[in-house]
Design an enzyme around this catalytic site. Sequence first.
Site, PDB file in Angstrom:
ATOM      1  CG  HIS A 142      45.080  35.846  37.937  1.00  0.00           C
ATOM      2  ND1 HIS A 142      46.229  36.025  38.674  1.00  0.00           N
ATOM      3  CD2 HIS A 142      44.445  34.785  38.486  1.00  0.00           C
ATOM      4  CE1 HIS A 142      46.290  35.110  39.640  1.00  0.00           C
ATOM      5  NE2 HIS A 142      45.216  34.344  39.545  1.00  0.00           N
ATOM      6  CE  LYS A 146      42.779  37.371  40.979  1.00  0.00           C
ATOM      7  NZ  LYS A 146      41.677  36.622  41.604  1.00  0.00           N
TER       8      LYS A 146
END
Length: 253
Positions: A142, A146
Amino acid sequence: MTVRVGVAGALGRMGSLIAETVAEAPDMELVAGYDLVEGEVAGTPVRVDVACLAEAEVVVDFTNPEVVMGNLALYRDMECHAVVGTSGFTAERIASVRGLWGDDHTTNCLIVPNFSIGAVLMMRFARAAAGFFAASEVIELHHDQKADAPSGTAVSTAVGMAETGGQSRQVSSAELYAGALGARVEGVPVHSVRLPGLLAHQEVLFGNPGEILTIRHDSTDRVSFLPGVMLAVRGVSGLDSGVSVGLDVLLDG
């Protein structure tokens, strides 16, 4: 029939995109936006008082793991259905939400680890495959902003895999650095990668002597989450009373 929708985290990257999509939907009305600062999204004022969401039938929450539990208590008290895209929902936290919400309430709460239809199918396929392989590992990748690691999608994937198959191999490698072999989620090794340039990606590896199976899903744009969000907003009121987890409950309907 028009669904009145409120968005919590309305000025965030996902929240603003959801608000704009809701405002354009012919069967929905964007009635309120809530965030930590005032502003405007899709022609609707964004307030710093969460009470503004009381106007909504359905609240979509894309906020922060640190505040989402308090938000859910407020949505329940305001008798709003909740669609939750905020991350950080471990099994223990989901159990807490079930206790908070109860089964006899008039509104529902749907917690969704991943709104991408492709990601939901990836999790289904991984669950189905787990029982046929001696070992499996999850690698999730990610963007570096995040809020948590591992991702909710990775945790849900590992939990589902553990229900249909366990690790029957023994790894003899010693970790020279802590965490080198990944965190363990229900016995499944999970590795998290955080880099600028990534959005949301996951690979599940399965191994038997002489063969490897790889299942991978990539979201390259946040628009991939919107069909799932809209499905959840339209369907949450029709779910069984209480708390549900994952889009599967709507895809199978």
